[in-house]
Design a protein around this motif. Structure first.
Motif, mmCIF file in Angstrom:
data_model
loop_
_atom_site.group_PDB
_atom_site.id
_atom_site.type_symbol
_atom_site.label_atom_id
_atom_site.label_comp_id
_atom_site.label_asym_id
_atom_site.label_seq_id
_atom_site.Cartn_x
_atom_site.Cartn_y
_atom_site.Cartn_z
ATOM 1 N N SER A 42 7.906 0.318 12.965
ATOM 2 C CA SER A 42 8.207 0.397 11.464
ATOM 3 C C SER A 42 6.664 -0.378 11.441
ATOM 4 N N GLN A 43 5.944 -0.572 12.496
ATOM 5 C CA GLN A 43 5.019 -1.673 11.615
ATOM 6 C C GLN A 43 3.681 0.079 11.227
ATOM 7 N N VAL A 44 3.403 0.872 12.032
ATOM 8 C CA VAL A 44 2.386 2.195 11.900
ATOM 9 C C VAL A 44 3.757 2.194 10.242
ATOM 10 N N LYS A 45 4.658 2.850 10.269
ATOM 11 C CA LYS A 45 5.010 3.000 9.273
ATOM 12 C C LYS A 45 4.568 2.153 7.985
ATOM 13 N N HIS A 46 4.231 1.116 8.334
ATOM 14 C CA HIS A 46 4.167 0.441 6.726
ATOM 15 C C HIS A 46 2.669 0.358 6.786
ATOM 16 N N LYS A 47 2.201 0.188 7.816
ATOM 17 C CA LYS A 47 0.759 0.300 7.507
ATOM 18 C C LYS A 47 0.340 1.490 6.626
ATOM 19 N N ALA A 48 1.374 2.654 7.343
ATOM 20 C CA ALA A 48 0.658 4.084 6.264
ATOM 21 C C ALA A 48 0.780 3.659 4.946
ATOM 22 N N GLN A 49 2.143 3.387 4.226
ATOM 23 C CA GLN A 49 2.451 3.039 3.534
ATOM 24 C C GLN A 49 1.461 2.189 2.719
ATOM 25 N N MET A 50 1.650 1.090 3.158
ATOM 26 C CA MET A 50 0.278 0.171 2.827
ATOM 27 C C MET A 50 -1.330 0.843 2.463
ATOM 28 N N PHE A 51 -1.752 1.397 3.186
ATOM 29 C CA PHE A 51 -2.871 2.456 2.916
ATOM 30 C C PHE A 51 -2.878 3.093 1.663
ATOM 31 N N LYS A 52 -1.662 3.724 1.266
ATOM 32 C CA LYS A 52 -1.046 4.491 -0.226
ATOM 33 C C LYS A 52 -1.359 3.723 -1.184
ATOM 34 N N LYS A 53 0.230 2.284 -0.891
ATOM 35 C CA LYS A 53 -0.074 1.846 -2.489
ATOM 36 C C LYS A 53 -1.417 1.236 -2.613
ATOM 37 N N ALA A 54 -2.090 1.212 -1.510
ATOM 38 C CA ALA A 54 -3.002 0.222 -2.384
ATOM 39 C C ALA A 54 -4.310 1.203 -2.759
ATOM 40 N N PHE A 55 -4.139 2.754 -2.765
ATOM 41 C CA PHE A 55 -5.095 3.422 -3.999
ATOM 42 C C PHE A 55 -3.772 3.605 -4.946
ATOM 43 N N GLN A 56 -2.355 4.315 -4.809
ATOM 44 C CA GLN A 56 -1.244 3.771 -5.968
ATOM 45 C C GLN A 56 -1.633 3.123 -6.711
ATOM 46 N N ASP A 57 -1.809 1.444 -6.696
ATOM 47 C CA ASP A 57 -1.760 0.639 -7.386
ATOM 48 C C ASP A 57 -2.734 0.286 -8.556
ATOM 49 N N ARG A 58 -4.016 0.832 -7.817
ATOM 50 C CA ARG A 58 -5.231 1.567 -8.842
ATOM 51 C C ARG A 58 -5.520 2.219 -9.476
ATOM 52 N N LYS A 59 -4.071 3.564 -9.086
ATOM 53 C CA LYS A 59 -4.358 4.769 -9.992
ATOM 54 C C LYS A 59 -5.405 5.491 -9.781
ATOM 55 N N ILE A 60 -5.685 5.301 -8.357
ATOM 56 C CA ILE A 60 -6.408 6.252 -8.050
ATOM 57 C C ILE A 60 -6.662 7.702 -7.190
ATOM 58 N N LYS A 61 -6.449 8.949 -7.357
ATOM 59 C CA LYS A 61 -6.619 10.136 -6.895
ATOM 60 C C LYS A 61 -6.678 9.734 -5.552
ATOM 61 N N ALA A 62 -6.298 10.522 -4.581
ATOM 62 C CA ALA A 62 -6.565 9.882 -2.968
ATOM 63 C C ALA A 62 -5.946 10.717 -2.304
ATOM 64 N N GLN A 63 -6.599 10.649 -0.686
ATOM 65 C CA GLN A 63 -5.138 11.122 0.651
ATOM 66 C C GLN A 63 -5.487 10.050 1.030
ATOM 67 N N VAL A 64 -5.026 9.379 1.887
ATOM 68 C CA VAL A 64 -4.786 9.241 3.476
ATOM 69 C C VAL A 64 -4.676 9.445 4.718
ATOM 70 N N ALA A 65 -6.104 10.178 5.383
ATOM 71 C CA ALA A 65 -5.790 11.190 6.336
ATOM 72 C C ALA A 65 -5.626 10.071 7.511
ATOM 73 N N TYR A 66 -4.617 10.469 8.471
ATOM 74 C CA TYR A 66 -4.389 9.983 9.866
ATOM 75 C C TYR A 66 -5.481 10.810 10.527
ATOM 76 N N ALA A 67 -6.418 9.806 11.630
ATOM 77 C CA ALA A 67 -7.310 9.934 12.031
ATOM 78 C C ALA A 67 -5.916 10.468 13.426
ATOM 79 N N SER A 68 -5.919 11.478 13.869
ATOM 80 C CA SER A 68 -5.754 11.304 14.948
ATOM 81 C C SER A 68 -5.529 11.932 16.433
ATOM 82 N N LYS A 69 -7.076 11.296 16.814
ATOM 83 C CA LYS A 69 -7.633 11.490 17.845
ATOM 84 C C LYS A 69 -7.180 9.547 18.619
#
Length: 437
Positions: A42-69
């Motif tokens: 649930s914390q991983v999901k929350h962090k992912a949502q927080m990163f995306k929301k930070a851009f959405q709140d500013r109406k900025i076109k963005a991609q948040v990519a998980y650095a899977s290494k």
């Protein structure tokens, strides 16, 4: 203990045990044994949502990519896909895992400083979203294969902007003397851009940089953004280059010990947005998409490792050593980077501190030390040690040194546990071997 280390759903329950994901860690040990990696999903999901929301709140076109290494496996890729994250891979193995997870191909970004022919072809076959091109060798290989196949491919050019983050010398990657990327200051980046823009099937979407890891400030990102945007303005005027994507990498810090003071996610993102908006306005360039690559900051402090306490060695007036049943095979970072961790006795979290122990791994190496000088209650072999913030680069860098099997990985959420990766057995260690006689 420092309550700030109890991130996500972690808490101390009525039994004085550490709990995570609604499950008592001692019950997890009874079910799965030790060592044991545990992830608070649930914390991983929350962090992912927080990163995306930070851009959405500013109406900025963005991609948040998980650095899977930071941590790669089938289940974590499936989770990131469900969270609609993009995905960074750095090898054929990570790409293969992503394909097995049925990851949306256009959301995959392929990094790496020495991609093989087989890796390039596999990525082209899967028609990934883009290559982050690291050097002239790779650029020519991509040109060769895209022409042969008449296949269009988008790329970002990885640039070393000459900016050093305030971090350990082994994990800084944005400075001039680096194995990664095209150097901005010596003209290699411009040369690469000129070549790439002439390649018929290559679309240069923009630029990429990564200035380091475990960063607790924003100045380094701002400096890198300024340099790349200012340079893009020159290239736009000289050769018609359009900066459509600016990827500023990752490296956002997390708390490993009480001394670490990471910024809130929205602070990092708002600074990036403000800086890109400011400098593009200044030089009169359109606002590009902003891409970022969090890895550690998504999974690092969502993970803990549980160990069984074993032997002790008391050297009067010198040091008390407390051994655990894992060590550098499941967490190489202290030996490799001098990384710092902290922990608690998971079965007696709030008991009074009586001793200071140095936590020793079981490998036959004097450097196999996990934590130096950790205050704990008086410990014995009935105790379980929980080490915090091991979700990044723990399992990902685990080894079979001393023929020690790798631990399992458990996902926990809402009182349920899921075995994401099974514990290796001794038989697994022999699986690829053949008898000489």
């Amino acid at each position: 203990m420092d309550e700030r280390l109890l991130t996500g759903t972690m808490k101390i329950n009525k039994a004085n045990h550490l709990e995570i994901g609604g499950i008592d860690t001692i019950s997890l040990v009874e079910k799965y044994g030790t060592p044991l990696y545990v992830y608070d999903i649930s914390q991983v999901k929350h962090k992912a949502q927080m990163f995306k929301k930070a851009f959405q709140d500013r109406k900025i076109k963005a991609q948040v990519a998980y650095a899977s290494k930071a941590f790669s496996c089938l289940a974590i890729y499936q989770l990131m896909a469900k969270e609609e994250m993009s995905l960074d891979v750095v090898s054929g193995g990570e790409l293969f895992t992503a394909i097995q997870a049925d990851y949306p191909s256009k959301k995959i970004h392929f990094h790496g400083n020495n991609k093989s022919d087989a890796e390039i072809i596999a990525a082209l076959d899967y028609n990934i979203g883009c290559f982050v091109v690291d050097n002239f060798y790779e650029l020519e290989k991509l040109n060769q294969y895209t022409k042969q196949r008449k296949q269009n491919m988008s790329i970002l050019l990885r640039v070393t902007p000459g900016v050093e983050a305030h971090t350990h010398e082994y994990i800084t990657t944005g400075q001039t003397d680096s194995k990664f990327g095209f150097d901005l200051n010596n003209g290699q980046a411009q040369q690469a851009l000129q070549l790439a823009m002439q390649m018929p099937y290559i679309d240069v979407m923009g630029l990429h940089c990564h200035i380091g890891s475990q960063i607790f400030e924003t100045e380094g990102f701002s400096l890198a953004i300024d340099k790349l945007v200012m340079q893009s303005k020159e290239w736009h005027e000289a050769m018609g280059f359009d900066l459509r994507v600016l990827n500023v990498g990752g490296g956002f810090g997390i708390r490993y010990t009480s001394e670490d003071e990471p910024l809130p996610i929205e602070d990092y993102i708002n600074n990036l947005i403000d800086e890109v908006q400011s400098v593009t306005t200044k030089v009169q360039l359109p606002m590009p998409e902003i891409w970022i690559e969090p890895g550690r900051s998504l999974v690092g402090d969502a993970g803990i490792t549980l160990y069984q306490v074993g032997s002790q060695k008391i050297i009067p007036d010198v040091r008390n050593y407390l051994a655990i049943d894992g060590g550098m095979t499941d967490n190489i970072r202290p030996a490799l980077y001098d990384a710092k961790y902290t922990g608690v006795l998971a079965n007696r979290v709030e008991d009074a501190v009586e001793e200071t122990y140095s936590i020793a791994g079981k490998c036959c190496e004097s450097g196999d030390m996990l934590i130096w000088d950790l205050p704990l209650p008086k410990a014995d072999d009935k105790d379980v040690l929980a080490v915090f913030s091991t979700g990044a680069y723990g399992y990902a860098m685990a080894s079979n040194y001393n023929r020690i099997p790798r631990p399992p990985v458990i996902f926990v959420e809402n009182g349920k546990d899921f075995l994401a990766i099974k514990r290796e057995s001794y038989a697994d260690l022999m699986r690829l071997e053949r008898s000489l006689y």
